[in-house]
Design a protein around this motif. Sequence first.
Motif, PDB file in Angstrom:
ATOM      1  N   GLN A   1       0.803  -1.202   0.000  1.00  0.00           N
ATOM      2  CA  GLN A   1       0.000   0.000   0.000  1.00  0.00           C
ATOM      3  C   GLN A   1       0.839   1.256   0.000  1.00  0.00           C
ATOM      4  OE1 GLN A   1      -3.336   0.255   2.405  1.00  0.00           O
ATOM      5  NE2 GLN A   1      -4.199  -1.641   1.651  1.00  0.00           N
ATOM      6  N   GLN A   2       2.035   1.151   0.532  1.00  0.00           N
ATOM      7  CA  GLN A   2       2.922   2.311   0.522  1.00  0.00           C
ATOM      8  C   GLN A   2       4.176   1.970  -0.270  1.00  0.00           C
ATOM      9  OE1 GLN A   2       3.703   3.245   4.596  1.00  0.00           O
ATOM     10  NE2 GLN A   2       1.965   4.638   4.726  1.00  0.00           N
ATOM     11  N   VAL A   3       4.570   2.889  -1.100  1.00  0.00           N
ATOM     12  CA  VAL A   3       5.782   2.718  -1.887  1.00  0.00           C
ATOM     13  C   VAL A   3       6.655   3.941  -1.671  1.00  0.00           C
ATOM     14  CG1 VAL A   3       6.752   2.448  -4.179  1.00  0.00           C
ATOM     15  CG2 VAL A   3       4.586   1.353  -3.616  1.00  0.00           C
ATOM     16  N   HIS A   4       7.926   3.711  -1.387  1.00  0.00           N
ATOM     17  CA  HIS A   4       8.878   4.805  -1.173  1.00  0.00           C
ATOM     18  C   HIS A   4       9.983   4.684  -2.223  1.00  0.00           C
ATOM     19  CE1 HIS A   4      11.344   7.711   1.005  1.00  0.00           C
ATOM     20  NE2 HIS A   4      12.370   6.904   0.762  1.00  0.00           N
ATOM     21  N   PHE A   5      10.187   5.719  -2.983  1.00  0.00           N
ATOM     22  CA  PHE A   5      11.236   5.740  -3.997  1.00  0.00           C
ATOM     23  C   PHE A   5      12.290   6.768  -3.628  1.00  0.00           C
ATOM     24  CE2 PHE A   5       7.657   4.217  -6.545  1.00  0.00           C
ATOM     25  CZ  PHE A   5       8.246   3.160  -7.212  1.00  0.00           C
ATOM     26  N   GLU A   6      13.548   6.429  -3.877  1.00  0.00           N
ATOM     27  CA  GLU A   6      14.645   7.381  -3.778  1.00  0.00           C
ATOM     28  C   GLU A   6      15.477   7.237  -5.027  1.00  0.00           C
ATOM     29  OE1 GLU A   6      16.851   7.770  -0.131  1.00  0.00           O
ATOM     30  OE2 GLU A   6      15.262   6.748   0.967  1.00  0.00           O
ATOM     31  N   ASN A   7      15.903   8.358  -5.573  1.00  0.00           N
ATOM     32  CA  ASN A   7      16.713   8.343  -6.782  1.00  0.00           C
ATOM     33  C   ASN A   7      17.937   9.196  -6.520  1.00  0.00           C
ATOM     34  OD1 ASN A   7      17.713   8.185  -9.317  1.00  0.00           O
ATOM     35  ND2 ASN A   7      16.094   9.336 -10.307  1.00  0.00           N
ATOM     36  N   PHE A   8      19.106   8.574  -6.565  1.00  0.00           N
ATOM     37  CA  PHE A   8      20.347   9.291  -6.310  1.00  0.00           C
ATOM     38  C   PHE A   8      21.122   9.429  -7.606  1.00  0.00           C
ATOM     39  CE2 PHE A   8      19.209   7.176  -2.390  1.00  0.00           C
ATOM     40  CZ  PHE A   8      19.289   8.204  -1.473  1.00  0.00           C
ATOM     41  N   GLY A   9      21.665  10.580  -7.824  1.00  0.00           N
ATOM     42  CA  GLY A   9      22.458  10.787  -9.027  1.00  0.00           C
ATOM     43  C   GLY A   9      22.855  12.242  -9.141  1.00  0.00           C
ATOM     44  N   ALA A  10      23.812  12.466  -9.964  1.00  0.00           N
ATOM     45  CA  ALA A  10      24.301  13.822 -10.202  1.00  0.00           C
ATOM     46  C   ALA A  10      24.170  14.129 -11.684  1.00  0.00           C
ATOM     47  CB  ALA A  10      25.753  13.947  -9.767  1.00  0.00           C
ATOM     48  N   ASP A  11      23.824  15.351 -11.999  1.00  0.00           N
ATOM     49  CA  ASP A  11      23.803  15.756 -13.397  1.00  0.00           C
ATOM     50  C   ASP A  11      25.234  15.997 -13.843  1.00  0.00           C
ATOM     51  OD1 ASP A  11      21.031  15.703 -13.661  1.00  0.00           O
ATOM     52  OD2 ASP A  11      20.834  17.742 -12.892  1.00  0.00           O
ATOM     53  N   VAL A  12      25.606  15.388 -14.931  1.00  0.00           N
ATOM     54  CA  VAL A  12      26.961  15.533 -15.457  1.00  0.00           C
ATOM     55  C   VAL A  12      26.936  16.583 -16.558  1.00  0.00           C
ATOM     56  CG1 VAL A  12      28.873  14.365 -16.587  1.00  0.00           C
ATOM     57  CG2 VAL A  12      27.527  13.156 -14.883  1.00  0.00           C
ATOM     58  N   ASP A  13      27.696  17.635 -16.350  1.00  0.00           N
ATOM     59  CA  ASP A  13      27.775  18.733 -17.310  1.00  0.00           C
ATOM     60  C   ASP A  13      29.023  18.548 -18.160  1.00  0.00           C
ATOM     61  OD1 ASP A  13      27.830  21.119 -18.716  1.00  0.00           O
ATOM     62  OD2 ASP A  13      28.363  22.339 -16.973  1.00  0.00           O
ATOM     63  N   VAL A  14      28.844  18.151 -19.411  1.00  0.00           N
ATOM     64  CA  VAL A  14      29.989  17.989 -20.306  1.00  0.00           C
ATOM     65  C   VAL A  14      29.977  19.061 -21.403  1.00  0.00           C
ATOM     66  CG1 VAL A  14      30.440  15.559 -19.848  1.00  0.00           C
ATOM     67  CG2 VAL A  14      28.777  16.175 -21.594  1.00  0.00           C
ATOM     68  N   SER A  15      29.379  20.192 -21.072  1.00  0.00           N
ATOM     69  CA  SER A  15      29.367  21.294 -22.034  1.00  0.00           C
ATOM     70  C   SER A  15      30.745  21.943 -22.100  1.00  0.00           C
ATOM     71  CB  SER A  15      28.317  22.334 -21.639  1.00  0.00           C
ATOM     72  OG  SER A  15      28.646  22.900 -20.383  1.00  0.00           O
ATOM     73  N   GLY A  16      30.990  22.663 -23.159  1.00  0.00           N
ATOM     74  CA  GLY A  16      32.261  23.351 -23.327  1.00  0.00           C
ATOM     75  C   GLY A  16      32.855  23.060 -24.686  1.00  0.00           C
ATOM     76  N   ASP A  17      33.874  23.821 -25.010  1.00  0.00           N
ATOM     77  CA  ASP A  17      34.530  23.681 -26.312  1.00  0.00           C
ATOM     78  C   ASP A  17      35.231  22.330 -26.440  1.00  0.00           C
ATOM     79  OD1 ASP A  17      33.730  26.246 -26.990  1.00  0.00           O
ATOM     80  OD2 ASP A  17      35.590  27.155 -26.257  1.00  0.00           O
ATOM     81  N   SER A  18      35.457  21.926 -27.673  1.00  0.00           N
ATOM     82  CA  SER A  18      36.213  20.698 -27.919  1.00  0.00           C
ATOM     83  C   SER A  18      37.678  20.927 -27.547  1.00  0.00           C
ATOM     84  CB  SER A  18      36.080  20.262 -29.377  1.00  0.00           C
ATOM     85  OG  SER A  18      36.609  21.228 -30.231  1.00  0.00           O
ATOM     86  N   PHE A  19      38.378  19.830 -27.299  1.00  0.00           N
ATOM     87  CA  PHE A  19      39.799  19.887 -26.956  1.00  0.00           C
ATOM     88  C   PHE A  19      40.435  18.560 -27.345  1.00  0.00           C
ATOM     89  CE2 PHE A  19      37.375  18.513 -23.314  1.00  0.00           C
ATOM     90  CZ  PHE A  19      38.081  17.446 -22.792  1.00  0.00           C
ATOM     91  N   VAL A  20      41.745  18.528 -27.340  1.00  0.00           N
ATOM     92  CA  VAL A  20      42.505  17.340 -27.743  1.00  0.00           C
ATOM     93  C   VAL A  20      43.022  16.612 -26.509  1.00  0.00           C
ATOM     94  CG1 VAL A  20      44.592  16.550 -28.949  1.00  0.00           C
ATOM     95  CG2 VAL A  20      43.181  18.363 -29.937  1.00  0.00           C
ATOM     96  N   VAL A  21      42.907  15.293 -26.528  1.00  0.00           N
ATOM     97  CA  VAL A  21      43.499  14.459 -25.489  1.00  0.00           C
ATOM     98  C   VAL A  21      44.544  13.560 -26.142  1.00  0.00           C
ATOM     99  CG1 VAL A  21      43.081  12.526 -23.916  1.00  0.00           C
ATOM    100  CG2 VAL A  21      41.541  14.473 -23.911  1.00  0.00           C
ATOM    101  N   LYS A  22      45.742  13.599 -25.585  1.00  0.00           N
ATOM    102  CA  LYS A  22      46.811  12.696 -26.013  1.00  0.00           C
ATOM    103  C   LYS A  22      46.980  11.633 -24.938  1.00  0.00           C
ATOM    104  CE  LYS A  22      49.536  15.875 -28.795  1.00  0.00           C
ATOM    105  NZ  LYS A  22      50.870  16.468 -29.006  1.00  0.00           N
ATOM    106  N   ALA A  23      46.904  10.371 -25.351  1.00  0.00           N
ATOM    107  CA  ALA A  23      47.149   9.247 -24.453  1.00  0.00           C
ATOM    108  C   ALA A  23      48.600   8.841 -24.636  1.00  0.00           C
ATOM    109  CB  ALA A  23      46.197   8.106 -24.769  1.00  0.00           C
ATOM    110  N   LEU A  24      49.440   9.187 -23.683  1.00  0.00           N
ATOM    111  CA  LEU A  24      50.889   9.045 -23.816  1.00  0.00           C
ATOM    112  C   LEU A  24      51.323   7.590 -24.020  1.00  0.00           C
ATOM    113  CD1 LEU A  24      53.499  10.729 -23.784  1.00  0.00           C
ATOM    114  CD2 LEU A  24      53.652  10.262 -21.345  1.00  0.00           C
ATOM    115  N   LYS A  25      50.913   6.698 -23.151  1.00  0.00           N
ATOM    116  CA  LYS A  25      51.347   5.297 -23.242  1.00  0.00           C
ATOM    117  C   LYS A  25      50.803   4.604 -24.495  1.00  0.00           C
ATOM    118  CE  LYS A  25      51.801   4.445 -18.298  1.00  0.00           C
ATOM    119  NZ  LYS A  25      51.209   3.755 -17.135  1.00  0.00           N
ATOM    120  N   SER A  26      49.588   4.963 -24.885  1.00  0.00           N
ATOM    121  CA  SER A  26      48.948   4.342 -26.048  1.00  0.00           C
ATOM    122  C   SER A  26      49.360   4.980 -27.356  1.00  0.00           C
ATOM    123  CB  SER A  26      47.431   4.426 -25.921  1.00  0.00           C
ATOM    124  OG  SER A  26      47.000   3.832 -24.729  1.00  0.00           O
TER     125      SER A  26
END
Length: 104
Positions: A1-26
């Motif tokens: 008869q009773q239902v309890h919901f909890e939702n945990f999470g964070a909003d991930v903001d990946v906005s912003g200009d593009s950029f280059v990533v160099k993977a050194l070992k690879s």
Amino acid sequence: QQVHFENFGADVDVSGDSFVVKALKSNKTVVVEEGETIVAALARVGIEVDVSCEQGICGECLTPVISGRPDHRDMYQTDEEKSTDSQMTLCCSRALTDELTLDL
């Protein structure tokens, strides 16, 4: 008869200009597009990064930074740890410089 919901999470903001990533070992380079995570961009060039929460909470994807300045968007590292720019979470963080070199 009773239902309890909890939702945990964070909003991930990946906005912003593009950029280059160099993977050194690879010896691979990839452009991280606006709205894309570093994890997703690295996967496009065959570099798999271990992730768990994908929200910057757990630290599973914490990776050493060789050069460049990360835009820390995680909740895992302390402000003091972030200020050293020596490591970053790849699931949610971005770059403040045009290029990041990572120890991958």
